[in-house]
Scaffold this motif. Structure first.
Motif, PDB file in Angstrom:
ATOM      1  N   LEU A 113      -6.331  -8.172   1.243  1.00 24.96           N
ATOM      2  CA  LEU A 113      -6.120  -8.085   2.687  1.00 24.96           C
ATOM      3  C   LEU A 113      -7.032  -7.046   3.333  1.00 24.96           C
ATOM      4  CD1 LEU A 113      -4.431  -8.817   5.246  1.00 24.96           C
ATOM      5  CD2 LEU A 113      -2.880  -6.952   4.577  1.00 24.96           C
ATOM      6  N   LEU A 114      -7.197  -5.899   2.680  1.00 24.61           N
ATOM      7  CA  LEU A 114      -7.958  -4.805   3.271  1.00 24.61           C
ATOM      8  C   LEU A 114      -9.436  -4.840   2.900  1.00 24.61           C
ATOM      9  CD1 LEU A 114      -5.450  -1.821   2.857  1.00 24.61           C
ATOM     10  CD2 LEU A 114      -5.773  -3.335   4.818  1.00 24.61           C
ATOM     11  N   GLY A 115      -9.824  -5.833   2.092  1.00 24.03           N
ATOM     12  CA  GLY A 115     -11.232  -5.966   1.736  1.00 24.03           C
ATOM     13  C   GLY A 115     -11.729  -4.875   0.813  1.00 24.03           C
ATOM     14  N   LEU A 116     -10.858  -4.369  -0.055  1.00 24.11           N
ATOM     15  CA  LEU A 116     -11.241  -3.338  -1.014  1.00 24.11           C
ATOM     16  C   LEU A 116     -11.671  -3.974  -2.335  1.00 24.11           C
ATOM     17  CD1 LEU A 116      -8.459  -0.691  -0.271  1.00 24.11           C
ATOM     18  CD2 LEU A 116     -10.801  -0.769   0.597  1.00 24.11           C
ATOM     19  N   SER A 117     -12.349  -3.188  -3.149  1.00 25.10           N
ATOM     20  CA  SER A 117     -12.963  -3.730  -4.368  1.00 25.10           C
ATOM     21  C   SER A 117     -11.947  -4.201  -5.395  1.00 25.10           C
ATOM     22  CB  SER A 117     -13.883  -2.679  -5.000  1.00 25.10           C
ATOM     23  OG  SER A 117     -13.158  -1.497  -5.301  1.00 25.10           O
ATOM     24  N   GLY A 118     -10.774  -3.589  -5.414  1.00 25.88           N
ATOM     25  CA  GLY A 118      -9.784  -3.985  -6.399  1.00 25.88           C
ATOM     26  C   GLY A 118      -8.500  -3.206  -6.246  1.00 25.88           C
ATOM     27  N   PRO A 119      -7.446  -3.604  -6.994  1.00 26.34           N
ATOM     28  CA  PRO A 119      -6.151  -2.931  -6.894  1.00 26.34           C
ATOM     29  C   PRO A 119      -6.121  -1.646  -7.710  1.00 26.34           C
ATOM     30  CG  PRO A 119      -6.033  -4.675  -8.511  1.00 26.34           C
ATOM     31  CD  PRO A 119      -7.427  -4.733  -7.933  1.00 26.34           C
ATOM     32  N   GLY A 120      -4.996  -0.928  -7.585  1.00 22.72           N
ATOM     33  CA  GLY A 120      -4.789   0.280  -8.381  1.00 22.72           C
ATOM     34  C   GLY A 120      -4.919   1.541  -7.547  1.00 22.72           C
ATOM     35  N   GLU A 121      -5.266   2.641  -8.209  1.00 20.10           N
ATOM     36  CA  GLU A 121      -5.381   3.937  -7.538  1.00 20.10           C
ATOM     37  C   GLU A 121      -6.544   3.939  -6.543  1.00 20.10           C
ATOM     38  OE1 GLU A 121      -3.374   6.629  -7.947  1.00 20.10           O
ATOM     39  OE2 GLU A 121      -2.079   5.528  -9.345  1.00 20.10           O
ATOM     40  N   GLN A 122      -6.283   4.480  -5.363  1.00 23.70           N
ATOM     41  CA  GLN A 122      -7.309   4.614  -4.329  1.00 23.70           C
ATOM     42  C   GLN A 122      -7.066   5.922  -3.579  1.00 23.70           C
ATOM     43  OE1 GLN A 122      -9.899   2.780  -3.668  1.00 23.70           O
ATOM     44  NE2 GLN A 122      -9.529   0.708  -4.438  1.00 23.70           N
ATOM     45  N   LEU A 123      -8.123   6.514  -3.051  1.00 25.86           N
ATOM     46  CA  LEU A 123      -7.971   7.709  -2.231  1.00 25.86           C
ATOM     47  C   LEU A 123      -7.271   7.345  -0.924  1.00 25.86           C
ATOM     48  CD1 LEU A 123     -11.461   9.417  -2.678  1.00 25.86           C
ATOM     49  CD2 LEU A 123      -9.271  10.217  -3.588  1.00 25.86           C
ATOM     50  N   PRO A 124      -6.347   8.200  -0.449  1.00 22.87           N
ATOM     51  CA  PRO A 124      -5.666   7.910   0.819  1.00 22.87           C
ATOM     52  C   PRO A 124      -6.630   7.693   1.974  1.00 22.87           C
ATOM     53  CG  PRO A 124      -4.542   9.682  -0.331  1.00 22.87           C
ATOM     54  CD  PRO A 124      -5.798   9.405  -1.102  1.00 22.87           C
TER      55      PRO A 124
ATOM     56  N   GLN B  78      11.702  13.701  -5.971  1.00 25.28           N
ATOM     57  CA  GLN B  78      11.263  15.006  -6.489  1.00 25.28           C
ATOM     58  C   GLN B  78       9.805  14.975  -6.923  1.00 25.28           C
ATOM     59  OE1 GLN B  78      14.040  16.045  -9.603  1.00 25.28           O
ATOM     60  NE2 GLN B  78      15.507  16.908  -8.161  1.00 25.28           N
ATOM     61  N   GLN B  79       9.308  13.782  -7.305  1.00 22.59           N
ATOM     62  CA  GLN B  79       7.947  13.677  -7.829  1.00 22.59           C
ATOM     63  C   GLN B  79       6.919  13.296  -6.761  1.00 22.59           C
ATOM     64  OE1 GLN B  79      10.617  12.148  -9.458  1.00 22.59           O
ATOM     65  NE2 GLN B  79      10.753  13.823 -10.919  1.00 22.59           N
ATOM     66  N   ILE B  80       7.310  12.455  -5.788  1.00 19.66           N
ATOM     67  CA  ILE B  80       6.326  11.954  -4.829  1.00 19.66           C
ATOM     68  C   ILE B  80       6.902  11.966  -3.420  1.00 19.66           C
ATOM     69  CG2 ILE B  80       5.093  10.487  -6.477  1.00 19.66           C
ATOM     70  CD1 ILE B  80       6.649   8.112  -5.367  1.00 19.66           C
ATOM     71  N   SER B  81       6.001  12.027  -2.459  1.00 20.62           N
ATOM     72  CA  SER B  81       6.377  11.950  -1.049  1.00 20.62           C
ATOM     73  C   SER B  81       5.248  11.238  -0.317  1.00 20.62           C
ATOM     74  CB  SER B  81       6.589  13.350  -0.467  1.00 20.62           C
ATOM     75  OG  SER B  81       6.830  13.282   0.927  1.00 20.62           O
ATOM     76  N   GLY B  82       5.587  10.168   0.385  1.00 16.56           N
ATOM     77  CA  GLY B  82       4.560   9.422   1.090  1.00 16.56           C
ATOM     78  C   GLY B  82       5.161   8.254   1.847  1.00 16.56           C
ATOM     79  N   ARG B  83       4.347   7.246   2.095  1.00 14.62           N
ATOM     80  CA  ARG B  83       4.801   6.057   2.821  1.00 14.62           C
ATOM     81  C   ARG B  83       4.357   4.787   2.097  1.00 14.62           C
ATOM     82  NH1 ARG B  83       6.903   6.224   7.871  1.00 14.62           N
ATOM     83  NH2 ARG B  83       7.019   8.277   8.894  1.00 14.62           N
TER      84      ARG B  83
ATOM     85  N   VAL C 118       0.860  -1.183   0.000  1.00 22.58           N
ATOM     86  CA  VAL C 118       0.000   0.000   0.000  1.00 22.58           C
ATOM     87  C   VAL C 118       0.896   1.234   0.000  1.00 22.58           C
ATOM     88  CG1 VAL C 118      -1.817   1.275   1.196  1.00 22.58           C
ATOM     89  CG2 VAL C 118      -1.753  -1.235   1.345  1.00 22.58           C
ATOM     90  N   PHE C 119       0.632   2.159  -0.926  1.00 18.31           N
ATOM     91  CA  PHE C 119       1.353   3.434  -0.917  1.00 18.31           C
ATOM     92  C   PHE C 119       0.352   4.562  -0.712  1.00 18.31           C
ATOM     93  CE2 PHE C 119       2.779   7.317  -3.071  1.00 18.31           C
ATOM     94  CZ  PHE C 119       3.924   7.567  -2.323  1.00 18.31           C
ATOM     95  N   ILE C 120       0.669   5.438   0.257  1.00 19.85           N
ATOM     96  CA  ILE C 120      -0.184   6.588   0.533  1.00 19.85           C
ATOM     97  C   ILE C 120       0.637   7.852   0.340  1.00 19.85           C
ATOM     98  CG2 ILE C 120      -1.573   7.797   2.252  1.00 19.85           C
ATOM     99  CD1 ILE C 120      -2.242   5.146   3.512  1.00 19.85           C
ATOM    100  N   ASN C 121       0.207   8.671  -0.605  1.00 22.75           N
ATOM    101  CA  ASN C 121       0.918   9.908  -0.910  1.00 22.75           C
ATOM    102  C   ASN C 121       0.583  10.965   0.134  1.00 22.75           C
ATOM    103  OD1 ASN C 121       2.093  12.205  -2.220  1.00 22.75           O
ATOM    104  ND2 ASN C 121       1.839  11.159  -4.174  1.00 22.75           N
ATOM    105  N   ASN C 122       1.577  11.786   0.466  1.00 26.91           N
ATOM    106  CA  ASN C 122       1.365  12.854   1.448  1.00 26.91           C
ATOM    107  C   ASN C 122       0.490  13.989   0.927  1.00 26.91           C
ATOM    108  OD1 ASN C 122       2.904  11.583   3.401  1.00 26.91           O
ATOM    109  ND2 ASN C 122       4.800  12.645   2.852  1.00 26.91           N
ATOM    110  N   ASP C 123       0.179  13.988  -0.386  1.00 27.24           N
ATOM    111  CA  ASP C 123      -0.639  15.077  -0.926  1.00 27.24           C
ATOM    112  C   ASP C 123      -2.102  14.977  -0.500  1.00 27.24           C
ATOM    113  OD1 ASP C 123      -1.651  13.000  -2.453  1.00 27.24           O
ATOM    114  OD2 ASP C 123      -0.919  13.760  -4.372  1.00 27.24           O
ATOM    115  N   GLY C 124      -2.489  13.838   0.083  1.00 34.39           N
ATOM    116  CA  GLY C 124      -3.862  13.679   0.545  1.00 34.39           C
ATOM    117  C   GLY C 124      -4.857  13.318  -0.538  1.00 34.39           C
ATOM    118  N   PHE C 125      -4.378  13.165  -1.783  1.00 34.05           N
ATOM    119  CA  PHE C 125      -5.294  12.911  -2.901  1.00 34.05           C
ATOM    120  C   PHE C 125      -5.031  11.594  -3.626  1.00 34.05           C
ATOM    121  CE2 PHE C 125      -5.088  17.555  -2.505  1.00 34.05           C
ATOM    122  CZ  PHE C 125      -6.434  17.848  -2.352  1.00 34.05           C
ATOM    123  N   SER C 126      -3.842  11.021  -3.441  1.00 31.70           N
ATOM    124  CA  SER C 126      -3.519   9.846  -4.244  1.00 31.70           C
ATOM    125  C   SER C 126      -2.910   8.738  -3.396  1.00 31.70           C
ATOM    126  CB  SER C 126      -2.541  10.221  -5.374  1.00 31.70           C
ATOM    127  OG  SER C 126      -1.369  10.828  -4.844  1.00 31.70           O
ATOM    128  N   GLY C 127      -3.255   7.522  -3.765  1.00 30.58           N
ATOM    129  CA  GLY C 127      -2.715   6.332  -3.131  1.00 30.58           C
ATOM    130  C   GLY C 127      -2.804   5.166  -4.090  1.00 30.58           C
TER     131      GLY C 127
END
Length: 277
Positions: free
Chosen positions: A199-210, A267-272, A181-190
């Motif tokens: 594992l998290l019971g989400l509908s599918g992989p790919g882009e998700q809101l943080p 330079q492009q992304i910051s998150g965890r 799981v990657f969560i961007n610090n911008d608050g808009f992208s993950g």
């Protein structure tokens, strides 16, 4: 503003609305048709160097020129001799001196525009039955159109390249047996891979809101039998954006998750990045 300046601006405006998700060959066909209309040329076409032995006409107007095959060697010699610059023939050379005579028959004037495409290079060729003088204003218009073509083609090639890279790495990450799981610090992208979505019971992989990813991980943490220990470790982890953790145990009812969390800063992304094994 001169008439030719307006035509150049018209070309820029119309290509600016082009949907770059379409295939690049469609863009060339669109551009060739547009340039033919703007310049009142009698013929307009793409000549693509398919291999060492074949240069083939495509996207031609009139269409009966499509499929004509020429020997690329003398055409390449012409381009080298002209330094791969745009060639303006106010008077088309006689057939013995003209490597393009097979497609410029019964014409008086022509313009040859080198176009860099991938994987093969091409020419855009315009021809007129009546003699043309190609005044400086006309040449400036053609130069502007050529620069715009190069710009759009380069953008499209870069976009296709990055799409291939993204698809490749996405396929790799989705097959890794750990939940990621990657969560961007911008608050808009993950982003989450397939194992993570399961594992998290989400509908599918790919882009998700943080917010969605954070809520799902909070629910997972709260379902752990050692949730209080996890919370204390989390306070330490988030006390600094540079902190990381490995071998962090989340004890679930029927399994133990080994959790790692790393800061990602470029330079492009910051998150965890979270990894659940």
């Amino acid at each position: 503003m001169s008439n030719w300046e307006r035509k150049a601006l018209n070309f820029i405006n119309q290509t600016g609305r082009w949907d770059k998700d379409k295939h690049i060959s469609s863009f060339l066909a669109f551009s060739i048709s547009l340039v033919k209309s703007l310049t009142s040329a009698d013929i307009a076409l793409q000549l693509e160097f398919e291999d060492e032995d074949t240069a083939k006409v495509k996207c031609a107007s009139p269409v009966h020129l499509n499929g004509i095959v020429l020997n690329p060697d003398p055409i390449k010699k012409l381009l080298y001799a002209q330094g791969f610059k745009i060639i303006y023939w106010s008077k088309i050379p006689p057939p013995k001196e003209n490597a393009l005579s097979g497609i410029l028959q019964a014409l008086s004037s022509a313009v040859i525009i080198p176009v860099n495409t991938t994987p093969n290079n091409s020419l855009m060729i315009l021809g007129w039955s009546a003699p043309q003088t190609f005044m400086p204003e006309f040449q400036e218009c053609i130069e502007t159109i050529s620069l715009r073509l190069k710009e759009i083609l380069l953008q499209s090639e870069q976009q296709l390249y990055f799409q291939r890279i993204a698809a490749r790495f996405s396929a790799i990450l989705h097959t890794i047996p750990h939940a990621m799981v990657f969560i961007n610090n911008d608050g808009f992208s993950g982003w989450i891979n397939q194992e993570g979505a399961t594992l998290l019971g989400l509908s599918g992989p790919g882009e998700q809101l943080p917010a969605i990813l954070s809520d799902a991980m909070t629910q997972l943490r709260n379902s752990a039998t050692n949730s209080e220990d996890i919370y204390r470790e989390a306070v330490q982890l988030f006390s600094s954006p540079e902190n990381s953790i490995t071998n962090w145990r989340w004890q679930m009812e029927n399994k133990t998750l080994k959790v790692s969390c790393f800061p990602v800063n470029t330079q492009q992304i910051s998150g965890r990045l979270w990894i659940f094994e």
